[in-house]
Design a protein around this motif. Structure first.
Motif, short mmCIF file in Angstrom:
data_model
loop_
_atom_site.label_atom_id
_atom_site.label_comp_id
_atom_site.label_asym_id
_atom_site.label_seq_id
_atom_site.Cartn_x
_atom_site.Cartn_y
_atom_site.Cartn_z
N TRP A 1 0.83 -1.21 0.00
CA TRP A 1 0.00 0.00 0.00
C TRP A 1 0.86 1.26 0.00
O TRP A 1 0.58 2.21 -0.73
CB TRP A 1 -0.94 0.00 1.21
N THR A 2 1.91 1.26 0.82
CA THR A 2 2.82 2.41 0.82
C THR A 2 3.54 2.52 -0.50
O THR A 2 3.72 3.62 -1.05
CB THR A 2 3.84 2.29 1.98
N ALA B 1 1.24 4.05 -2.95
CA ALA B 1 1.06 5.48 -2.69
C ALA B 1 2.25 6.28 -3.22
O ALA B 1 2.09 7.35 -3.83
CB ALA B 1 0.88 5.72 -1.19
N ALA C 1 -3.87 13.73 1.21
CA ALA C 1 -4.26 12.45 1.81
C ALA C 1 -3.23 11.37 1.53
O ALA C 1 -2.98 10.50 2.38
CB ALA C 1 -5.64 12.04 1.27
N ILE C 2 -2.62 11.39 0.35
CA ILE C 2 -1.60 10.39 0.02
C ILE C 2 -0.40 10.54 0.95
O ILE C 2 0.12 9.56 1.49
CB ILE C 2 -1.17 10.51 -1.46
N PHE D 1 -1.38 9.37 4.36
CA PHE D 1 -1.49 7.91 4.40
C PHE D 1 -0.13 7.26 4.56
O PHE D 1 0.03 6.33 5.36
CB PHE D 1 -2.16 7.40 3.13
N ASN E 1 0.23 5.24 7.91
CA ASN E 1 0.33 3.79 7.69
C ASN E 1 1.69 3.26 8.15
O ASN E 1 1.77 2.17 8.73
CB ASN E 1 0.12 3.48 6.21
#
Length: 389
Positions: A22-23, A26, A287-288, A291, A295
Motif C-alpha cells: 500500500w505504501t 502510494a 491524503a496520500i 497515508f 500507515n
C-alpha cells in the motif's frame, strides 16, 4: 499490482509478499502525479528561461524519476542490516561532499549547496537527510541496548558537525529539518521528560538566533509577518492560483500561474495543482502524504527492534515534514522555504534522495518471520541487529 504466487520463494517473490504494498502504491502514485505536473508546468518555465526545448525539464524528470524508482525498489530489497551499512556509507560520503561544496561548489542565489556534475547539479545535503535518519536511529538504539555505548552523545556530535557545514552554505531550512527529525527520534527513543523540555526551549532559542544573525532568515520571517515588508510576488501569485482554481480547477494546462512563477515546476508546483485541478485534487495529494506517514507509524506498532522503530520513525518524520513545509509555504502558513514537494516537484538530487529514504523505509517495515539474532560488525556491547529470513 502484479501477480506473484505465495509459493514463490525467489527474492522477488519473498519481497512482494513482505513489502508494504500500500505504501509502495502510494509512493508510485506520487511519482505519476509528478509526471503529470511536469507535463503541465515545465514547458512554460522552459520557454521563459530560453531553454533549447520546451520539454527539457520533463525529459530530465522522466530520467530522474526512473532512476528514483529503481533506487527505491533496490533499497527495499535490503535487510535491516544492509540498510544500516548503506546508510552509514551514504552519510559519510554525503558529509564529505557537503564539505566539498564550500570549496568547489556552485554558488546560486548566494548559497553554495551544489556540486557541478555533467547533466546534474548535485546537492549532497539531500542525501544526508535519509542516511542520517537511519544512522542516528541506530546510534540511539545502541545507546539504549548498552549503557556503555554513548549513542546519544555520538549522534549529537554528528548533528553538530552537519549543522556547522549547513550553516556555512548556508542552508538553514535543511538544517532545521535534520534537527527536527533527530529530535523526533530522540523523543521516540524514550528520553527523560526533562530533556524533552530542554529541547523544547532550545528550538525557539535557535530560531531567534537564526533570525538575528542570518539576514535571509530575517527577511523571510519579516515578509511572512508583514506582506508589505518586501517582495512577496511568488506568495501572492500562489494564493491567487489557489483562488482561481476553486473546487475543481480550471482544467489541465489551463492554469496561468506557471507562466509567471519562476519555480512553478519545482518549489511552487502545488499552486499549479491548485489552479488547474482544484481543491479536490490538492486534498487527494495531501491524503496520500498523510497515508504514507500514518500507515508507516501503524506498521511500527508491533515492531520490537528499537533500531527499526527509530530509523523508520525518522524517515517518516522527514517525509511528512518536507511535504508540510512545501505545501505550508505555498499556502502562506509558514515563511517560505525552498523545499520540493516529495516526488511531485522537479529535481534530481531531491527525488533520488527521497527514493533512497523511502526504499530504506520499505525495507525496514517489511514483514519478517523466523527472526534470528546475529552479531553484526556494527554492534557494541550486547547490541544486535535482526537478520531477515
Amino acid at each position: 499490482m502484479m501477480a506473484v504466487s505465495r509459493s514463490d520463494t525467489s527474492t522477488l517473490g519473498r519481497w512482494w509478499w513482505s513489502v508494504d504494498r500500500w505504501t509502495l502504491a502510494a509512493l508510485l502514485s506520487l511519482v505519476a502525479i509528478g509526471y503529470v505536473m511536469m507535463l503541465s508546468a515545465s514547458p512554460a518555465v522552459a520557454e521563459r528561461i530560453g531553454a533549447s526545448s520546451r520539454h527539457m525539464f520533463l525529459a530530465r524528470q522522466v530520467l530522474y524519476s526512473a532512476i528514483a524508482v529503481a533506487v527505491m525498489i533496490a533499497c527495499s530489497l535490503c535487510t535491516p542490516r544492509w540498510v544500516l551499512r548503506l546508510a552509514l556509507l551514504g552519510a559519510l560520503g554525503a558529509l564529505v561532499l557537503t564539505a566539498a561544496t564550500l570549496v568547489i561548489g556552485v554558488e546560486i542565489k548566494g548559497a553554495r549547496r551544489w556540486l557541478p556534475i555533467p547533466g546534474l547539479s548535485l546537492q549532497p545535503s539531500e542525501f544526508l537527510k535519509p542516511c542520517l535518519a537511519v544512522a542516528c536511529g541506530w546510534l540511539l538504539a545502541e545507546g539504549k541496548r548498552s549503557r556503555r555505548f554513548p549513542g546519544l552523545i555520538i549522534a549529537c556530535g554528528l548533528i553538530a558537525i552537519v549543522a556547522l557545514l549547513l550553516k556555512q552554505q548556508p542552508d538553514i531550512g535543511m538544517l532545521a529539518v535534520i534537527v527536527m527529525v533527530f529530535l523526533a527520534q530522540v523523543f521516540v527513543s524514550g528520553i527523560n521528560l526533562f530533556w524533552v523540555m530542554v529541547a523544547g526551549l532550545a528550538v525557539p532559542i535557535f530560531g531567534v538566533l537564526a533570525y538575528m544573525f542570518q539576514p535571509h532568515v530575517r527577511s523571510r520571517v519579516q515578509r511572512f509577518l508583514d506582506p508589505e515588508a518586501g517582495d512577496n510576488f511568488q506568495i501572492r501569485m500562489s494564493l491567487e492560483a489557489f483562488g482561481n482554481g476553486g473546487l475543481l480547477g480550471r482544467g489541465p494546462g489551463e492554469g496561468r500561474v506557471k507562466d509567471v512563477l519562476p519555480d512553478a515546476h519545482a518549489d511552487f508546483v502545488f499552486p499549479v495543482v491548485g489552479e488547474e485541478f482544484g481543491l479536490v485534487v490538492c486534498l487527494v495529494i495531501l491524503a496520500i502524504f498523510a497515508f504514507v506517514v500514518i500507515n508507516g507509524l501503524v506498521r511500527l506498532r508491533n515492531e520490537r527492534d528499537p533500531y527499526v522503530t527509530l530509523a523508520a520513525s525518522g524517515l517518516l518524520t522527514q517525509f511528512g515534514l518536507q511535504a508540510f513545509i512545501n505545501m505550508g509555504s505555498s499556502l502562506h502558513l509558514i515563511p517560505t522555504k525552498g523545499m520540493t514537494l516529495p516526488f511531485v516537484s522537479y529535481g534530481g538530487s531531491s527525488v533520488i534522495a527521497l527514493a533512497l529514504g523511502m526504499g530504506f523505509l520499505l525495507a525496514l517495515t517489511r514483514r519478517r518471520t523466523g527472526r534470528t539474532e546475529e552479531t553484526t560488525p556494527f554492534t557494541t556491547g550486547g547490541g544486535r541487529l535482526p537478520a531477515m529470513t
